[in-house]
Every structure is written in C-alpha cells, then in structure tokens.
Write a protein that holds these residues in place. Structure first.
Motif, PDB file in Angstrom:
ATOM      1  N   PRO A  75     -31.105  -0.991 -37.834  1.00 46.23           N
ATOM      2  CA  PRO A  75     -31.217  -1.583 -39.176  1.00 46.23           C
ATOM      3  C   PRO A  75     -32.638  -1.574 -39.736  1.00 46.23           C
ATOM      4  N   SER A  76     -33.628  -1.718 -38.872  1.00 46.00           N
ATOM      5  CA  SER A  76     -35.019  -1.766 -39.346  1.00 46.00           C
ATOM      6  C   SER A  76     -35.936  -1.586 -38.143  1.00 46.00           C
ATOM      7  N   THR A  77     -37.209  -1.386 -38.408  1.00 50.72           N
ATOM      8  CA  THR A  77     -38.171  -1.301 -37.306  1.00 50.72           C
ATOM      9  C   THR A  77     -38.264  -2.631 -36.574  1.00 50.72           C
ATOM     10  N   SER A  78     -38.251  -3.734 -37.329  1.00 50.72           N
ATOM     11  CA  SER A  78     -38.355  -5.054 -36.674  1.00 50.72           C
ATOM     12  C   SER A  78     -37.201  -5.261 -35.707  1.00 50.72           C
ATOM     13  N   GLN A  79     -36.009  -4.835 -36.094  1.00 46.62           N
ATOM     14  CA  GLN A  79     -34.857  -5.000 -35.199  1.00 46.62           C
ATOM     15  C   GLN A  79     -34.952  -4.040 -34.022  1.00 46.62           C
ATOM     16  N   ASP A  99     -51.833  -4.813 -36.208  1.00 41.58           N
ATOM     17  CA  ASP A  99     -50.462  -4.396 -36.502  1.00 41.58           C
ATOM     18  C   ASP A  99     -49.703  -5.346 -37.436  1.00 41.58           C
ATOM     19  N   HIS A 100     -48.679  -4.796 -38.045  1.00 35.93           N
ATOM     20  CA  HIS A 100     -47.616  -5.582 -38.682  1.00 35.93           C
ATOM     21  C   HIS A 100     -46.929  -6.380 -37.578  1.00 35.93           C
ATOM     22  N   GLU A 101     -46.425  -7.557 -37.915  1.00 36.94           N
ATOM     23  CA  GLU A 101     -45.843  -8.433 -36.891  1.00 36.94           C
ATOM     24  C   GLU A 101     -44.655  -7.787 -36.157  1.00 36.94           C
ATOM     25  N   ALA A 102     -44.025  -6.814 -36.778  1.00 38.39           N
ATOM     26  CA  ALA A 102     -42.891  -6.132 -36.127  1.00 38.39           C
ATOM     27  C   ALA A 102     -43.287  -5.516 -34.794  1.00 38.39           C
ATOM     28  N   ASN A 103     -44.561  -5.125 -34.666  1.00 41.75           N
ATOM     29  CA  ASN A 103     -45.015  -4.482 -33.428  1.00 41.75           C
ATOM     30  C   ASN A 103     -45.935  -5.405 -32.623  1.00 41.75           C
ATOM     31  N   SER A 109     -52.480   1.158 -39.913  1.00 43.73           N
ATOM     32  CA  SER A 109     -52.159  -0.217 -40.336  1.00 43.73           C
ATOM     33  C   SER A 109     -51.746  -0.241 -41.808  1.00 43.73           C
ATOM     34  N   ASN A 110     -50.863  -1.184 -42.137  1.00 50.25           N
ATOM     35  CA  ASN A 110     -50.391  -1.282 -43.524  1.00 50.25           C
ATOM     36  C   ASN A 110     -51.411  -1.972 -44.423  1.00 50.25           C
ATOM     37  N   ILE A 111     -52.573  -2.342 -43.853  1.00 47.47           N
ATOM     38  CA  ILE A 111     -53.641  -2.947 -44.657  1.00 47.47           C
ATOM     39  C   ILE A 111     -54.960  -2.172 -44.500  1.00 47.47           C
ATOM     40  N   VAL A 135     -45.729   2.960 -30.347  1.00 46.37           N
ATOM     41  CA  VAL A 135     -46.515   3.224 -31.558  1.00 46.37           C
ATOM     42  C   VAL A 135     -45.702   2.904 -32.811  1.00 46.37           C
ATOM     43  N   ASP A 136     -46.311   2.133 -33.707  1.00 41.73           N
ATOM     44  CA  ASP A 136     -45.708   1.842 -34.999  1.00 41.73           C
ATOM     45  C   ASP A 136     -46.188   2.899 -36.000  1.00 41.73           C
ATOM     46  N   GLY A 137     -45.254   3.758 -36.419  1.00 37.71           N
ATOM     47  CA  GLY A 137     -45.608   4.810 -37.364  1.00 37.71           C
ATOM     48  C   GLY A 137     -45.126   4.514 -38.773  1.00 37.71           C
ATOM     49  N   VAL A 138     -44.779   3.252 -39.045  1.00 33.47           N
ATOM     50  CA  VAL A 138     -44.173   2.921 -40.349  1.00 33.47           C
ATOM     51  C   VAL A 138     -45.100   3.274 -41.512  1.00 33.47           C
ATOM     52  N   SER A 139     -46.391   2.982 -41.358  1.00 33.53           N
ATOM     53  CA  SER A 139     -47.311   3.249 -42.479  1.00 33.53           C
ATOM     54  C   SER A 139     -47.839   4.676 -42.464  1.00 33.53           C
ATOM     55  N   PHE A 140     -47.576   5.378 -41.402  1.00 30.73           N
ATOM     56  CA  PHE A 140     -48.055   6.769 -41.322  1.00 30.73           C
ATOM     57  C   PHE A 140     -47.045   7.742 -41.915  1.00 30.73           C
ATOM     58  N   PHE A 164     -40.430   4.148 -37.098  1.00 30.35           N
ATOM     59  CA  PHE A 164     -40.752   4.206 -38.531  1.00 30.35           C
ATOM     60  C   PHE A 164     -39.540   3.776 -39.353  1.00 30.35           C
ATOM     61  N   SER A 165     -39.767   3.533 -40.633  1.00 25.26           N
ATOM     62  CA  SER A 165     -38.728   2.947 -41.488  1.00 25.26           C
ATOM     63  C   SER A 165     -38.441   3.876 -42.661  1.00 25.26           C
ATOM     64  N   LEU A 166     -37.176   4.278 -42.762  1.00 22.37           N
ATOM     65  CA  LEU A 166     -36.845   5.327 -43.744  1.00 22.37           C
ATOM     66  C   LEU A 166     -36.884   4.875 -45.190  1.00 22.37           C
ATOM     67  N   TYR A 167     -36.835   3.563 -45.413  1.00 25.40           N
ATOM     68  CA  TYR A 167     -36.882   3.119 -46.813  1.00 25.40           C
ATOM     69  C   TYR A 167     -38.283   3.268 -47.393  1.00 25.40           C
ATOM     70  N   LYS A 168     -39.239   3.634 -46.542  1.00 26.27           N
ATOM     71  CA  LYS A 168     -40.591   3.934 -47.043  1.00 26.27           C
ATOM     72  C   LYS A 168     -40.827   5.443 -47.050  1.00 26.27           C
ATOM     73  N   VAL A 169     -39.819   6.192 -46.619  1.00 27.28           N
ATOM     74  CA  VAL A 169     -39.938   7.658 -46.533  1.00 27.28           C
ATOM     75  C   VAL A 169     -38.858   8.276 -47.438  1.00 27.28           C
ATOM     76  N   ASN A 189     -45.978   1.282 -52.687  1.00 25.70           N
ATOM     77  CA  ASN A 189     -45.202   2.219 -51.873  1.00 25.70           C
ATOM     78  C   ASN A 189     -45.234   1.888 -50.388  1.00 25.70           C
ATOM     79  N   ALA A 190     -46.297   1.212 -49.934  1.00 21.84           N
ATOM     80  CA  ALA A 190     -46.342   0.853 -48.507  1.00 21.84           C
ATOM     81  C   ALA A 190     -45.265  -0.194 -48.203  1.00 21.84           C
ATOM     82  N   GLY A 191     -44.795  -0.880 -49.244  1.00 24.24           N
ATOM     83  CA  GLY A 191     -43.674  -1.807 -49.076  1.00 24.24           C
ATOM     84  C   GLY A 191     -42.353  -1.056 -49.101  1.00 24.24           C
TER      85      GLY A 191
END
Ligand SMILES: Cc1ncc(COP(=O)(O)O)c(C=O)c1O
Length: 409
Positions: free
Chosen positions: A90-94, A119-123, A171-173, A196-201, A219-224, A29-31
C-alpha cells in the motif's frame, strides 16, 4: 542524446490542460506528482473492463492477472531486477513496517540496527521500535550545520553486532544524493543489510537497483507519475532468509511472503501506465530499440539534465538572498530539485500561503522528517517551506517562483 522535449512531456500530463489548474504551478512534487495520462487510462480501463478477482480462468479475470504480471515484469526490467524481487504494497511506510516485523523475529537481543536522523520517519520509526525487542538502535546523525550525513560517522557506529542500516538515497528535505554505493559497500563490509529509502530519488529517474547495492530498496509510485502504491525491491537472499509475514500457506511463495494484504489489483495493473510513459519518453528521444537498461539510463539523464538546468538559478537565488536560509547544497548536480528553506521574519506557513496567492503550490511543515527538522533547530510546528519540482516543470514556473519570493521578501 537529445534534450528533453518539454512540449511532448507536458502533453502526457492531463493536469497541464485541466482548466481548474490553469496558471497554477505545482511545486509540491516531493509530496506527490501529477499522474501521467497513461496512468489514468490504465486505471480507468481496469475499473471498466477487468474489475474482478484476477487469476481465474474467465476472460476478464485472466486479463486482470496478465496486466498485474506484466506491470511487475516491466517495472522490474527497468529497475534491472527479477520480477520476483519487486513487491507492491500500500505504501512505503507499510512496506517498511512489514519488513521491521520480519527483522523483529530474525534479530537477537543485543543485535544492532542503525537509523539516521536525515530520513523520513517511514525509514526510521519502524526500525527504531525494534528497541522493544532488545535490539540496540543507533542513530547516524547529520552534521547540524550542513544537514549532511558523513560516511565517517557511520563507520564509527558499525560494529560486529550491526545487522542492518537504514538510510535514505535522497532526503525529502536536504535533497543531497547520498553516495549510495559507497555506503552499501561499507554496510556490507560490516556484515549488515542495507535498507535504502529511494522515495525522494526515484521521481528523478528510477535507478539500476543492483548498482545501488541495496538489500531492500523502497519507493512510492504516487510520486513517480503513477498510482498510490509502495514499491519494494527485496534481494532474493533476504527474501529467503527472513521469516514470512503473510498467510502460512503462502510461506513458500517469494512474491507473497512480505505483502500480507491482498494487493490493490487495479493499482498494480496501472503500473503499466508508468511504464508506458517511461517507454514513450525513451522513444520520443531516440532511445527506442535499446536494452531496458539503456532506455532507463537515457530517461534518467534526460530528467536530470533538464532538472539541473532549472534548479541552478533557483539555488543561486536562494543561497544569495540575505533573508533566505536554504537547506542543502548549492550545486544542482549534487542534489534533487527539492529546495527547503525558511525566511527571516516569516513563519513558514505564512510564506507558503502568500506564495499560494501567486498560484505557486509549495509545501510547508516537517514532511515527516521530524527528527531532521528538529536536529536543524527549526520549530517543528511551523517547519520549513519546500519547493520541489520534477522533469515536467517549465523554466517559466521556476522564474515565477523566484520573482514571487523576490517580491515578498
Ligand atoms: C523520503 C520519503 N520516504 C518515505 C515516504 C513515505 O512514503 P509513503 O507515503 O508511501 O509511506 C515519503 C513520503 O512522503 C518520503 O518523502
């Protein structure tokens, strides 16, 4: 507040009644999370009824625009920000890439930014590349024994030239919930912006953004439970201060300044599906009629309580197993239910494949937190195994994971 009604929750996700997924337990799910039925319905309806250019004065176009506006307003209210502060890309990375281009124009050579290796490389990568423009990039490193970030190490890196610090809420790990407010206060005292990267939160309950103190929160909605879209909350002050990255004639429009591409209209409209789901959870648990902030807080605690109850036995098993090297804290309330680990004598990829034979879908690799996996001394090609779950996970699924690991190891 009642306990999470898991039958109700799972009833909102078509994946749980999908024949091809029967018996499969989703532990990646974290993916990306399953989409709730409301997300699927909004997307389907948008494509059938209003797949036209929005914001013109014919009915389908008007409706398309209204759906997009409503999506933004509803999610912004849930996050406790104005709808002009919420942006979809389009995404957090973008989104981080665009914001880094804005910082590139704003900062002077010799100015400093701080990134972490948790962090994930996006941040990380987008800000690190500011080095090309003469900006000094400092790395706030994890403790290699615990994988944790310590505020005291950040303090040592802050200087009067520090203009921005990018760090992760979770962190996602490692999955520890970093003390976001304590850190953003520290960063602001130094006169810098907190990114702040809130993607995993966020999959575990979207936060009250002003309470985090973040100037930019991703944050990224495809994980929410939603569509494949990146969300970004940007403070009004920063929006006004940074140079625009869109078309010149949109420079005066706060909502278009940092989202240069034409957005994916259907996916933005579909954010209403995520909000319908959040509202349905609140209503089913007696929180209807409360303020948006109280409903959001109620859903957060329902998710967290359920997840923590399922997580603790998994942490106990992993932390006590002689062959498992688990990353992160062993107390559920301190972390998200994302558990990364390796097993002595096993390649991570091999262990993940064996778990798949048990119909358990875990992830494997460095999960784009390459610098972290390297800093912790793991082989970045093989990486770690990651079992991540959310509030819709059933206790039996966690038991199955524990049993399968017990059998295999
Ligand atoms: C913690 C974290 N941050 C950022 C990202 C990047 O998000 P996106 O895929 O939307 O660019 C991910 C994606 O997995 C992530 O896990």
């Amino acid at each position: 507040m009642s306990r999470l009604d898991l039958d109700f929750i799972r009833g909102q996700f078509p994946a749980f009644s999908e024949p091809s997924l029967e018996g499969f337990a989703h532990f990646e799910n974290a993916g990306g999370s399953y989409a709730c039925r409301q997300t699927i319905e909004w997307l389907d309806r948008y494509y059938r009824q209003t797949k036209v250019q929005p914001y013109y004065d014919f009915p389908a176009s008007r409706s398309a625009g209204e759906q997009m506006d409503a999506a933004k307003e509803r999610m912004a209210a849930w996050l406790n920000v104005g709808s002009d502060e919420l942006h979809f890309g389009p995404s957090t990375s973008q989104n981080s890439y665009v914001m880094a281009q804005a910082l590139r124009q704003e900062l002077q050579p010799g100015d400093e930014v701080v990134v972490t290796n948790q962090d994930h490389e996006a941040n990380v990568g987008a800000w690190s590349r500011l080095e090309d423009a003469g900006i000094v990039v400092r790395e706030w490193r994890v403790d290699p024994d615990t994988a944790e970030l310590h505020a005291i190490d950040l303090e040592a890196l802050l200087s009067e030239r520090t203009r921005a610090v990018a760090f992760t809420h979770c962190s996602n790990i490692v999955a520890s919930i970093n003390p976001v407010r304590e850190l953003t206060d520290l960063i602001h005292e130094a006169g810098a912006w907190a990114i702040v990267d809130g993607v995993s939160f966020c999959p575990h309950g979207m936060p009250d953004i002003p309470a985090t103190g973040a100037d930019i929160y991703f944050f990224s909605l495809y994980k929410v439970y939603g569509p494949h879209l990146g969300a970004m909350v940007l403070s009004r002050k920063l929006n006004a201060e940074l140079p625009y990255q869109g078309h010149f004639f949109n420079a005066g429009k706060p909502s278009a300044r940092f989202t240069p591409a034409g957005p994916d209209h259907a996916q933005i409209a579909t954010v209403n599906g995520v909000m319908d789901y959040m509202e349905a959870v609140a209503e089913a648990h007696g929180a209807a009629g409360k303020t948006a902030q109280d409903r959001a807080a109620a859903v957060r605690s329902l998710f967290r309580d359920h997840e923590s109850a399922l997580l603790q036995p998994l942490l106990d098993f992993m932390s006590q197993h002689p062959r498992i090297r688990m990353i992160g804290k062993d107390r559920a309330p301190l972390r998200a239910p994302t558990v990364a680990f390796t097993a002595d004598g096993w390649r991570s990829a091999e262990l993940a494949s064996r778990l798949a034979e048990h119909k358990l879908g875990v992830g494997v690799g460095h999960f784009y937190a390459y610098r972290l996996v390297e800093a912790l001394g793991y082989d970045t090609d093989d990486g770690v195994v990651r079992a991540s779950f959310v509030h819709y996970t059933h206790p039996d699924e966690v038991s199955r994971l524990i049993e399968a690991l017990d059998t295999l190891l």
